[in-house]
Design a protein around this motif. Structure first.
Motif: not given
Ligand SMILES: C[S@@+](CC[C@H](N)C(=O)[O-])C[C@H]1O[C@@H](n2cnc3c(N)ncnc32)[C@H](O)[C@@H]1O
Length: 1002
Positions: A861-863, A880-883, A889-895, A918-922
C-alpha cells in the motif's frame, strides 16, 4: 462505418461501455450535479428522496450501452465526450460568459481575421490577430462574427481561449450540460454522424437509429428499481422507450412525475401552473372561512411552535420540554419560562430583540442531553433547587422478566389526533410567528408572540373541526387511517410517543391543511401535497437559525423518523407556498413511457437495455419511511396512480446484505435476464463499500445467468462531506453485464491461468489506452490507477462468470448456496484468487515482482501510493481503494493527511518511532526498517548507528541475504519516487542504499 442505417447490423458489436468510459471526467460532472442540491432537475418533485443517481452518470451508462465500440477507441472516446457535452467546444457554451469577438482577436493568434470577423471601419486593424487594443488608432473599431461562420467553427475558435486547468476546475466554473441543453450539442452532429454512420440531429434521432442497428427498433429500456426516476427519466429524455417499475408506489409516483411533469409538454406545464394557483386559492378560502389563522388585527399566522409538556414526577410541576429556549436567532427571540407557583406550571413569555447575553443564556433549554446517544433528561428549578428526570423515566421504560422492554405510554387510538388529558406527553402551543404585509413594500413584517387566550380559542376551533371531520376524512382517504407497522425506523414513533396510526404524526392544524390539499389535488398536484407533508408534521424540526427568522425543516432532512420535543407547524400561507415550487421543464418527445408498481422479479416484458440501481446494502429503508406518504395517498389515489399497489410490501422489498438480500437480488436479476434478448445489455450500479461486495455481485450475476463484461468506478460525492467535517468518499461501481449464453465448462486449474491472462491483458490494454488517450487531452488522465485496478478485478469477474460449470459444479447452484458464517465458499476462493492476481499486476515500476510477492499488504500500500503521490494523485478514494485491495485494515495510520482531496502518506520523519510495535501492520517489515533508518539519517544519526538499528529492526538480517537486498531495493525505489516530493528524504534514501551496499558483514 456504413452510411445507411441497417437494422441489426451491429447486433453483436460490443458496446462502448464495455471498452471505455471517461470516468474521471464523469466523476467531476456527477459531483457537480450532486452539489447542485435544489438545482437538480427532478428534486423539486420530491426533495425528500435522497439517494438520487446523477442524471449525467445515467446518461453515460445509457449511451454507453447503445454506442458501439469501434476499432478506433480514441475517436470513440472523443465522440462520446461530445455527446456528453465534455468536449472543448461544448465548454464554450457551458461557460458562464462567452468571449466577445473583440476579446478573441485580442488573445488569439489568427492568420486572417477576415476569415472569421468583419471589422468596421475596414482596413484599420491589422489583417492578423492578436490585435493590440491599446493602440489609439484601433479605438472605436467594431469587430463582429461573420454571418457565414458556423456556430461550430465559432466554438472551435473560442475553445482555444479555454484556460488549461484540470477538468474538475473547468467543470466547477461551468454550467452543467443539461443547464444549456438546447444549445450545447449544436456543433456535434456532423462529427457524430460521420463516425457512427448515423443521420441524427438530436438525441432521440440518434438513439432511435442506434436502437435500430443494434436491436431492430427504438431501444426498449427498463429500470426495475426506479426509485425517484432518475435513470428512466434520462433514458426517456435521450429517446428510448422506457418502462420503469418499483415495488414502492411513492417511487412510482416520483418516476411518473419525472415523465409527465418535468418531461411534460410546455402546454401541460402552463395548465399545471394555473391549477396550482387554483388549489392554493381553494384551500386558502376554506381555511379563511374557519377564521383560525388570523389575529383579527390584520396579522396572519406563519408558524405555530409546539412543544411537549410533561409533569415532573419530583415536583409535580408541568414543564414544557424545550431543547432550547431560543425561538429565532435572526430576530433575537427567546422564550422565558415564568414560574406559576400556584398552578405548578410555567407561563411562557416571548421576548424579541434581546441582547447577546440573553440569547446565549437561552441556548440551553429544559430538556438536555450530555452527548450523543445519552439519554435526554428534563431539567428545571423550583425555588432554587434543580430537578432532573430522564425522559426514559418519564415514559416509564421497563424491562419485563421475560427480557422484553416496554413503557407505560398509552397507545393512541385511531380517533386520536392530540394527547388525551391523562397522557404522559402533552402538547402545548408556546409561540406563534405572525406576519403582515408591509404598507410600502411587497414583503411582510414578522413578529413572534406569546400565546394568548384568543390563540387557545382558535386552537380549540381547529381541534373541534378535526374531531367533527376526522372519521369522514379518513373514510374518504383525505387523511390517513393506516396503522404504523413496527419496523427498524417505524418503531420510534410507536415506542417513544405511543403513536400507532400515521395521522398521529400530524397535529390538528397540519391535518387540516394537508387534508384539504389532498382532497382537492389531482395526480399532478399530489407532488405538492407530499412537499407539504414533509415540511409540516410533528416531525418537522423548527430550525431557529434558518432563513430570516427561522424555518420549519423537512421530516426527511434525515432518513429516520425521529420524534421531536418541539416542532414547527406551517400555517396555510407558508405551507401552501410549497405547492407552487418551481419545477424544471424538459419536455420528453415521441417516446413511450410507462410506470408500474411490481417487484422486480415479476417483470414480464422483454427489454433490450436495463440500467438499475438496486438497494444494495442500502442504509435508507425506503420500504418503511415512505409509508409516511403512502398513508396519505393509498385510499383514494387519482386514476393515474390507481393501478399501483398502494402498500410498501415490506416483505418483498430487497434489503440488507444477508441471505434474503442475495435471494431477492438473484430472483430479480434472473427474471430480467429472461426478459432480455440475447444481445441485450445491463448496467448495475452499486456503492463501493466493502471487499465482500465483489463476491456478492459475482454470486448474483452467476446465479442470474449473466456474465460481467466490464466495470467502472465513478467517485460521486467526494468533497461534500469535507464541509460536514468528515472525509467520507463515496463512489459508484458500474457493472456491465451480458447474458451468459451456452454452458461453458472449465476447471479450477485452467481458470487460474485464464484469470491471470485476462487480468494482465486488461490492465495492459487500459494502460495502453491511457497512453493513447493522453495526447488527446491537455488535462487529467482519462484513467487513474484505481480505475485500472478496478479493471483488474473486473477482468477476473469476467472470466469467472463466463463459465456455467467449474470443476463439475453448476455455478448457478453454487452461487445461491447459503453462506455459513466464517466459511470460505468455493466462489469466495475464486474471487480471492482473482483479486490477488489483479493486485499482482499493479506492482509499481522499480519494485521487482519477487520482492513485491514477499511484501505485506501495508508495505505494498505504502509503496504503491508513494508512486501515485509522486505523480500528483492525492484523492482519498485512491487510498481507500488500494487499502481495500491490499487488505490494509488501518490505512489511516499510514497517512499524514486524510483530507478528501489532499490526502498523503506520512514521511519517514512523520512516522518517527510510530508503527514499530506488534500491533502495527508495518511491524518488523523491511519498509518500516528502511523508513526508520531514513528518519535517523535525516536527524544526522551516525551511519554505523543507523545500520546497527536497521539490523535490529529486521529479523534475520545477517542470516538472510535477501533481506539486505530488499533494503537496497526499497531505498533505491524511495530515492527515485521522493526525488521531487521530499528531496531530503530521497537523499537520505540514497545514503542508506550506499551504506547497506557497502556494509562489511562478519
Ligand atoms: C437505490 S433505490 C433506487 C434509486 C434510484 N436509482 C434513484 O436515483 O432515485 C432502490 C429502489 O429499489 C426499490 N426496491 C426494493 N426492493 C424492490 C423489489 N423487490 N422490486 C422492485 N423494487 C424494489 C426501492 O423501493 C427503491 O426505490
Amino acid at each position: 462505418m456504413k452510411k445507411a442505417i441497417v437494422p441489426l447490423s451491429w447486433k453483436d458489436t460490443p458496446a462502448l461501455i464495455e471498452r471505455l468510459l471517461p470516468v474521471q471526467k464523469l466523476s467531476a460532472e456527477a459531483y457537480k450535479e450532486q452539489m447542485a442540491v435544489h438545482g437538480k432537475t427532478l428534486t423539486a418533485l420530491g426533495s425528500y428522496w435522497k439517494g438520487r443517481k446523477p442524471l449525467i452518470l445515467n446518461k453515460a451508462c445509457i449511451l454507453g450501452c447503445l454506442l458501439p465500440a469501434t476499432d478506433n477507441p480514441a475517436r470513440d472516446l472523443e465522440v462520446f465526450e461530445m455527446l456528453m457535452g465534455m468536449d472543448d467546444a461544448s465548454f464554450v457554451v457551458r461557460a458562464k460568459r462567452r468571449a466577445k469577438p473583440r476579446e478573441i482577436v485580442e488573445q488569439l493568434s489568427i492568420a486572417r481575421i477576415a476569415d472569421f470577423f468583419t471589422c468596421t471601419p475596414e482596413g484599420v486593424l491589422p489583417s492578423s490577430a492578436p490585435v493590440d487594443w491599446t493602440k489609439p488608432e484601433h479605438a472605436g473599431v467594431k469587430v463582429a462574427w461573420r454571418a457565414d461562420v458556423s456556430e461550430g467553427a465559432r466554438r472551435r475558435l473560442e475553445a482555444q481561449l479555454l484556460p488549461s486547468v484540470p477538468y474538475r476546475e473547468r467543470v466547477d466554473e461551468a454550467y452543467r450540460p443539461e443547464e444549456v441543453m438546447d444549445e450545447v450539442h449544436v456543433h456535434i452532429w456532423d462529427e457524430v454522424n460521420t463516425h457512427l454512420g448515423t443521420e441524427a440531429h438530436s438525441f432521440p434521432e440518434l438513439v432511435e437509429q442506434l436502437g435500430i442497428v443494434r436491436f431492430g427498433h427504438r431501444p426498449r429500456f427498463a429500470d426495475t428499481f426506479s426509485g425517484s426516476g432518475q435513470i428512466p427519466f434520462e433514458a426517456a429524455r435521450l429517446g428510448c422507450d422506457v418502462y420503469a417499475s418499483d415495488i414502492n408506489p411513492v417511487a412510482c409516483m416520483l418516476t411518473w412525475g419525472a415523465f409527465h411533469i418535468v418531461g411534460g409538454s410546455p402546454e401541460s406545464r402552463e395548465r399545471l401552473a394555473l391549477d396550482q394557483k387554483e388549489l392554493v386559492r381553494r384551500v386558502q378560502e376554506e381555511i379563511d372561512k374557519l377564521g383560525v389563522e388570523t389575529d383579527g388585527k390584520g396579522w396572519r399566522a406563519k408558524v405555530y411552535l409546539y412543544c411537549v409538556e410533561v409533569r415532573c414526577p419530583q415536583t409535580g410541576w408541568m414543564v414544557p420540554l424545550l431543547p432550547t429556549r431560543v425561538v429565532s436567532k435572526g430576530y433575537r427571540v427567546v422564550a422565558e419560562l415564568v414560574p406559576d407557583e400556584k398552578g405548578k406550571r410555567y407561563d411562557i413569555a416571548i421576548h424579541s430583540g434581546v441582547s447577546d447575553e440573553v440569547l446565549a443564556a437561552a441556548d440551553a433549554g429544559s430538556v438536555r442531553s450530555d452527548g450523543r446517544g445519552q439519554d435526554p433528561y428534563l431539567v428545571h428549578c423550583v425555588r432554587g433547587a434543580e430537578y432532573r428526570t430522564k425522559v426514559s423515566t418519564l415514559r416509564g421504560d421497563y424491562r419485563s422478566e421475560a427480557g422484553l422492554s416496554g413503557n407505560r405510554l398509552r397507545m393512541w387510538e385511531k380517533g386520536d389526533f392530540s394527547p388525551q388529558p391523562g397522557d404522559v406527553f402533552q402538547e402545548r402551543l408556546y409561540c406563534v410567528q405572525w406576519m403582515r404585509p408591509k404598507r410600502s413594500a411587497k414583503s411582510n413584517d414578522y413578529e413572534f408572540r406569546a400565546v394568548t387566550t384568543e390563540d387557545i380559542d382558535r386552537e380549540q376551533a381547529v381541534a373541534d373541526f378535526m374531531a367533527e371531520h376526522l372519521v369522514a376524512w379518513q373514510a374518504r382517504g383525505w387523511v390517513p387511517d393506516m396503522r404504523i407497522e413496527a419496523g427498524d425506523k417505524t418503531n420510534e414513533p410507536i415506542r417513544t410517543r405511543g403513536w400507532t396510526y400515521w395521522h398521529h404524526l400530524f397535529c390538528p392544524r397540519q391535518l387540516l391543511v394537508a387534508g384539504m390539499v389532498n382532497q382537492f389535488a389531482d395526480a399532478r398536484l399530489k407532488f405538492g401535497l407530499t412537499q407539504v407533508l414533509n415540511a409540516s408534521s410533528r416531525l418537522s424540526r423548527w430550525n431557529q437559525s434558518g432563513g430570516g427568522g427561522g424555518i420549519v425543516a423537512g421530516v426527511f432532512d434525515n432518513q429516520a423518523l425521529n420524534v421531536l420535543m418541539n416542532f414547527g407547524c406551517r400555517a396555510s400561507d407558508y405551507a401552501l407556498d410549497l405547492l407552487m415550487g418551481a419545477i424544471k421543464s424538459f419536455p420528453i418527445e415521441k417516446t413511450t413511457v410507462g410506470v408500474a408498481s411490481f417487484p422486480a422479479h415479476e417483470a414480464r416484458e422483454c427489454r433490450d437495455v436495463y440500467v438499475t440501481d438496486p438497494p444494495y446494502g442500502d442504509a435508507v429503508k425506503y420500504e418503511e419511511i415512505l409509508e409516511f406518504f403512502i398513508a396519505w395517498l393509498r385510499k383514494n389515489p387519482p386514476p393515474e396512480f390507481a393501478d399501483w399497489t398502494w402498500d410498501s410490501r415490506r416483505a418483498l422489498a430487497i434489503k440488507g446484505e444477508d441471505e434474503d438480500f442475495r435471494r431477492g437480488m438473484v430472483s430479480a436479476y434472473r427474471r430480467m435476464t429472461e426478459c432480455m434478448p440475447d444481445n441485450g445489455i445491463q448496467v448495475i450500479m452499486f456503492t463501493h463499500q466493502s471487499g465482500s461486495i465483489w463476491a456478492d455481485m459475482a454470486n448474483i450475476v452467476w446465479a442470474a445467468s449473466l456474465r460481467v463484461s466490464a466495470a467502472w468506478y465513478v467517485a460521486t460525492e467526494a468533497e461534500k462531506r469535507i464541509q460536514e467535517g468528515s472525509n467520507y468518499v463515496k463512489g459508484t461501481v458500474l457493472l456491465v453485464l451480458r447474458k451468459r449464453l451456452g454452458s461453458h465448462k472449465t476447471s479450477r486449474d485452467d481458470l487460474a491461468w485464464e484469470i491471470q491472462e485476462e487480468v494482465e491483458k486488461q490492465v495492459a490494454d487500459l494502460t495502453g489506452l491511457n497512453q493513447q488517450a493522453k495526447g488527446l487531452y491537455r488535462d487529467a488522465n482519462v484513467f487513474e490507477d484505481s480505475d485500472i485496478q478496478m479493471a483488474g478485478y473486473v477482468a477476473a469477474l469476467r472470466v469467472l462468470t463466463r463459465y456455467a460449470v467449474i470443476d463439475g459444479r453448476d455455478m448457478t447452484v453454487e452461487a445461491i448456496r447459503p453462506r455459513v458464517r466464517g466459511e470460505t465458499t468455493f466462489v469466495d476462493g475464486l474471487i480471492t484468487f482473482a483479486v490477488d492476481t489483479a493486485n499482482q499486476c499493479l506492482v509499481p515500476q522499480g519494485v521487482t515482482k519477487a520482492t513485491w510477492d514477499k511484501l505485506s499488504g501495508a508495505e505494498r500500500f505504502y509503496l504503491k501510493l508513494i508512486d501515485m503521490e509522486a505523480r500528483g494523485a492525492k484523492t482519498l478514494d485512491n487510498y481507500q481503494n488500494f487499502a481495500k485491495a491490499f487488505k490494509v485494515a488501518d490505512f489511516k495510520a499510514l497517512l499524514a493527511s486524510h483530507r478528501a482531496n489532499d490526502a498523503r502518506l506520512k514521511s519517514a520523519a512523520e512516522f518517527g518511532r510510530a508503527e514499530m510495535s506488534e500491533g502495527s501492520e508495518l511491524h518488523q517489515s523491511v519498509l518500516r526498517a528502511v523508513l526508520y533508518a531514513l528518519m535517523e539519517l535525516q536527524k544526522d544519526v551516525d551511519g554505523a548507528e543507523v545500520l546497527a538499528h536497521l539490523t535490529l529492526n529486521l529479523s534475520n538480517y545477517y542470516g538472510d541475504m535477501v533481506q539486505r537486498e530488499r533494503v537496497v531495493e526499497l531505498a533505491e525505489y524511495l530515492a527515485q519516487r521522493l526525488a521531487s516530493l521530499r528531496p531530503d528524504e530521497a537523499s537520505a534514501a540514497r545514503v542508506l542504499r550506499e551504506l547497506v551496499k557497502n556494509q562489511r558483514l562478519g
